[in-house]
Design a protein around this motif. Structure first.
Motif, short mmCIF file in Angstrom:
data_model
loop_
_atom_site.label_atom_id
_atom_site.label_comp_id
_atom_site.label_asym_id
_atom_site.label_seq_id
_atom_site.Cartn_x
_atom_site.Cartn_y
_atom_site.Cartn_z
N ARG A 261 0.84 -1.21 0.00
CA ARG A 261 0.00 0.00 0.00
C ARG A 261 0.87 1.24 0.00
O ARG A 261 0.58 2.23 -0.68
CB ARG A 261 -0.91 0.00 1.24
CG ARG A 261 -1.92 -1.10 1.25
CD ARG A 261 -2.86 -0.96 2.46
NE ARG A 261 -3.66 -2.14 2.66
CZ ARG A 261 -4.77 -2.42 1.98
NH1 ARG A 261 -5.18 -1.59 1.05
NH2 ARG A 261 -5.45 -3.52 2.22
N LYS A 262 1.95 1.23 0.77
CA LYS A 262 2.84 2.38 0.86
C LYS A 262 3.47 2.67 -0.50
O LYS A 262 3.57 3.81 -0.95
CB LYS A 262 3.92 2.10 1.91
CG LYS A 262 4.80 3.29 2.23
CD LYS A 262 5.77 2.92 3.35
CE LYS A 262 6.69 4.09 3.66
NZ LYS A 262 7.67 3.72 4.72
N GLY A 263 3.92 1.59 -1.17
CA GLY A 263 4.54 1.76 -2.48
C GLY A 263 3.57 2.29 -3.51
O GLY A 263 3.89 3.16 -4.32
N GLN A 264 2.35 1.79 -3.49
CA GLN A 264 1.35 2.22 -4.47
C GLN A 264 0.96 3.68 -4.27
O GLN A 264 0.63 4.37 -5.23
CB GLN A 264 0.12 1.31 -4.39
CG GLN A 264 0.41 -0.10 -4.89
CD GLN A 264 -0.80 -1.02 -4.81
OE1 GLN A 264 -1.91 -0.58 -4.54
NE2 GLN A 264 -0.58 -2.31 -5.03
N LYS A 265 1.00 4.15 -3.03
CA LYS A 265 0.69 5.56 -2.78
C LYS A 265 1.73 6.49 -3.39
O LYS A 265 1.46 7.64 -3.70
CB LYS A 265 0.58 5.82 -1.27
CG LYS A 265 -0.71 5.31 -0.66
CD LYS A 265 -0.76 5.62 0.83
CE LYS A 265 -2.08 5.10 1.42
NZ LYS A 265 -2.12 5.32 2.88
N LYS A 266 2.94 5.99 -3.56
CA LYS A 266 4.02 6.81 -4.12
C LYS A 266 3.93 6.92 -5.65
O LYS A 266 4.59 7.76 -6.25
CB LYS A 266 5.38 6.20 -3.75
CG LYS A 266 5.71 6.31 -2.27
CD LYS A 266 7.07 5.68 -2.01
CE LYS A 266 7.43 5.77 -0.52
NZ LYS A 266 8.73 5.09 -0.26
N ILE A 267 3.15 6.06 -6.27
CA ILE A 267 3.04 6.08 -7.74
C ILE A 267 2.16 7.24 -8.17
O ILE A 267 1.01 7.36 -7.73
CB ILE A 267 2.48 4.74 -8.24
CG1 ILE A 267 3.44 3.60 -7.89
CG2 ILE A 267 2.26 4.79 -9.75
CD1 ILE A 267 2.91 2.22 -8.21
N LYS A 268 2.70 8.09 -9.01
CA LYS A 268 1.98 9.29 -9.46
C LYS A 268 0.69 8.90 -10.17
O LYS A 268 0.68 8.02 -11.03
CB LYS A 268 2.87 10.10 -10.42
CG LYS A 268 2.26 11.40 -10.88
CD LYS A 268 3.22 12.12 -11.82
CE LYS A 268 2.60 13.40 -12.35
NZ LYS A 268 3.51 14.08 -13.33
N LYS A 269 -0.41 9.57 -9.80
CA LYS A 269 -1.70 9.29 -10.41
C LYS A 269 -2.26 10.54 -11.05
O LYS A 269 -2.42 11.57 -10.39
CB LYS A 269 -2.67 8.77 -9.33
CG LYS A 269 -3.97 8.27 -9.89
CD LYS A 269 -4.82 7.66 -8.79
CE LYS A 269 -6.13 7.11 -9.36
NZ LYS A 269 -6.97 6.53 -8.30
N LEU A 270 -2.53 10.49 -12.34
CA LEU A 270 -3.08 11.64 -13.05
C LEU A 270 -4.57 11.75 -12.79
O LEU A 270 -5.29 10.75 -12.83
CB LEU A 270 -2.83 11.49 -14.56
CG LEU A 270 -1.38 11.30 -15.00
CD1 LEU A 270 -1.32 11.12 -16.51
CD2 LEU A 270 -0.54 12.49 -14.57
N SER A 271 -5.03 12.97 -12.50
CA SER A 271 -6.46 13.16 -12.23
C SER A 271 -7.26 13.25 -13.53
O SER A 271 -8.44 12.90 -13.58
CB SER A 271 -6.67 14.42 -11.39
OG SER A 271 -6.13 15.54 -12.06
N ASP A 272 -6.62 13.71 -14.60
CA ASP A 272 -7.32 13.86 -15.88
C ASP A 272 -6.54 13.07 -16.94
O ASP A 272 -5.47 13.51 -17.39
CB ASP A 272 -7.41 15.34 -16.24
CG ASP A 272 -8.25 15.55 -17.49
OD1 ASP A 272 -9.00 14.63 -17.86
OD2 ASP A 272 -8.14 16.63 -18.11
#
Length: 553
Positions: free
Chosen positions: A254-265
């Protein structure tokens, strides 16, 4: 007097010191316990099952901690356990099967594992380094009841992650004759060339070919993902470029996945998919006969663009291939569609893969759940088919002869839909409502009825589903609270259905008090409304004069 004061003071110091020591010990124990809990739940836990049933009957599977080994062998690198391989024209990469044991028989694989693992541990011990179990310490690796549990999390390859991979300049797909990097990952096996090649416009999900287990010469999904993704990330990192993770925790914690940049659009993916689809299985036959069949269901105008935007991956609908649904799910059913006929494939409320099932799942969103969570599930017979099957005869004259003509009809039907649910005019919404039929120790509750209705309307305006399924009846929103009564702007009072008995009605309907509290508190909890808190009685009910007098003595 002074002596007694000093004694009390000394006792105070002793007590304070005792408390501080106790707190410190508790803190240390708590910290140790937390650390132990984390250590006992690891994301890099890999269970190596023994290949033969005979071996598995004698010895349990091996519990292997991958990141722990990666960290211990940082200086030696992946080649300590994994051999390199190369395909013609492709960069060299690691084979993430242990020491090419994949093609060995079970006895040879066992001997390889034992020789390599125990041998490495032996060498590390000789050189004075911390090492793993040695030969003879079988149960240190083969554990029937492991003390460690897995904290592994599946990582979805979301639209955001997909778009970042298509547009990054760090991935160089060769030959660079395409505007994106699709060919770096998407491939198909060409029997004539006897190798995998990229075919523009035919990209699909990796899972369409790479199944959970290896099928003939096609790698399993797990093996393919780790071989291709991890090797690519590692090559970029070695070239000192920004790269994705290549350890277990980087992708699967979970910690690692939170660090992955997520585009909102995320811009729409382009693969030649339609914007709108006219769905009716009988259309082709009707065009050939130039007349409507005697029995026909009105077509559905499917808004492909909106459904793409609402889904994280194409697999949300296209679970087996990117072909149209009817390709596998025929009207009577076929082996290609696991004998799931077209009707159940679209309408099965128990399956998230069907239209109805997916729409029902969407009602669990907090903006919808305040009303929908307390409604009984609709059976198929009670659903309004016309909400989806809405393309009338007027749009089918003449019958559309090809996909382009059908798409135009669907697009016209979609553009005629309302952008937002119809609402009730403000003047028709009572501003405040007082519920005092049961006032005794608490006064009746006066709640801002119009304010609540406007807040709900504001939330539903953002929902395409609400726009589609609430349309045509402005009073639909009223039915969130005034359920089970005919849709009306003047619904019957709650007491019409919920009696004043604490036990409720014989048909399991709750009594009035239970109904009020279940409705209001349930809605607040489902919509995550913090104020007023669902448990704060006096925020809604002021205490009655009788209660206040009794409390004042």
């Amino acid at each position: 007097m002074t002596k007694r004061f000093l004694s009390r003071r000394r006792n105070h110091y002793i007590l304070t010191a005792f408390l501080l020591i106790s707190l410190s010990v508790a803190s240390i124990l708590s910290s140790d316990h937390s650390a132990a809990r984390q250590e006992n739940s690891r994301v890099d836990m890999v269970t190596l099952k023994l290949p033969s049933t005979e071996a598995a009957g004698k010895m349990p599977a091996v519990v292997f901690l991958h990141d722990k080994h990666t960290k211990a062998l940082t200086d030696k690198g992946c080649q300590t356990c994994h051999d390199k391989m190369s395909d013609a024209g492709q960069p060299e990469k690691f084979n993430f099967e242990f020491k090419n044991t994949r093609d060995l028989d079970s006895k040879a694989a066992m001997e390889k594992y034992h020789a390599e693992c125990a041998g490495c541990h032996q060498e590390m011990q000789k050189s004075g380094e911390n090492s793993g179990p040695l030969t003879g310490e079988c149960r240190a690796c083969h554990q029937r009841k492991p003390e460690i549990s897995s904290a592994w999390q599946r990582i979805p390859f979301s639209k955001s992650l997909h778009f970042r991979h298509t547009k990054t300049e760090k991935i160089k797909f060769k030959p660079q004759t395409y505007e994106n990097n699709c060919g770096a990952c998407h491939h198909e096996y060409d029997k004539k060339l006897e190798k995998t090649v990229y075919k523009k416009g035919e990209e699909g999900s990796c899972r369409y070919c790479h199944k959970d287990q290896k099928v003939e010469d096609t790698r399993s999904y797990r093996y393919a993902a780790h071989t291709d993704c991890v090797n690519c990330h590692k090559r970029l990192a070695e070239a000192e470029k920004d790269a994705g993770p290549f350890d277990c925790a980087g992708c699967h914690s979970r910690k690692g996945q939170k660090k992955i940049k997520k585009l909102s659009d995320v811009p729409r993916m382009k693969r030649g998919q339609p914007d709108a689809v006219l769905m009716a299985d009988w259309l082709k036959e009707a065009v050939e006969s130039e007349e409507l069949p005697k029995q026909w269901m009105q077509p559905v105008a499917f808004d492909h663009v909106t459904h793409e935007a609402a889904s994280q991956t194409c697999r949300a609908c296209h679970h087996a291939s990117l072909e149209p649904c009817r390709k596998c799910h025929t009207l009577p059913g076929s082996a290609d569609g696991d004998n799931v006929a077209l009707g159940p494939a679209m309408h099965n409320s128990d399956s998230i893969k069907s239209c109805v099932g997916c729409h029902d799942e969407a009602k669990q969103h907090k903006n919808c759940a305040g009303c929908h969570a307390q409604m009984t599930g609709q059976v198929f017979a009670d659903r309004d088919c016309g909400q989806c099957h809405a393309v009338g005869k007027d749009r089918l004259d003449p019958l559309p002869a090809n996909d382009e003509a059908r798409a135009k009809i669907a697009a016209a039907q979609i553009s005629a839909r309302p952008d937002a649910p119809e609402g009730v005019s403000e003047a028709e919404i009572p501003e405040k409502v007082t519920v005092d039929i049961m006032a005794d120790e608490y006064q009746g509750a006066t709640f801002p009825h119009r304010k609540i209705v406007k807040a709900l309307a504001k939330k539903t305006k953002k929902s395409k589903l609400a726009a589609a399924f609430h349309s045509g009846r402005p009073e639909t929103l009223c039915m969130g609270c005034h359920h089970n009564s005919p849709a009306s702007l003047t619904p019957p009072r709650c007491v019409s259905c919920h009696n004043l008995n604490k036990e409720g009605a014989a048909d399991s309907r709750p009594g009035l008090k239970g109904a009020y509290h279940g409705q209001c508190i349930g809605c607040h909890q489902q919509m995550e409304i913090e104020k007023p808190a669902a448990t704060d009685c006096t925020e809604c009910h002021k205490k009655s004069d009788k209660t206040l007098k009794a409390n004042s003595g």
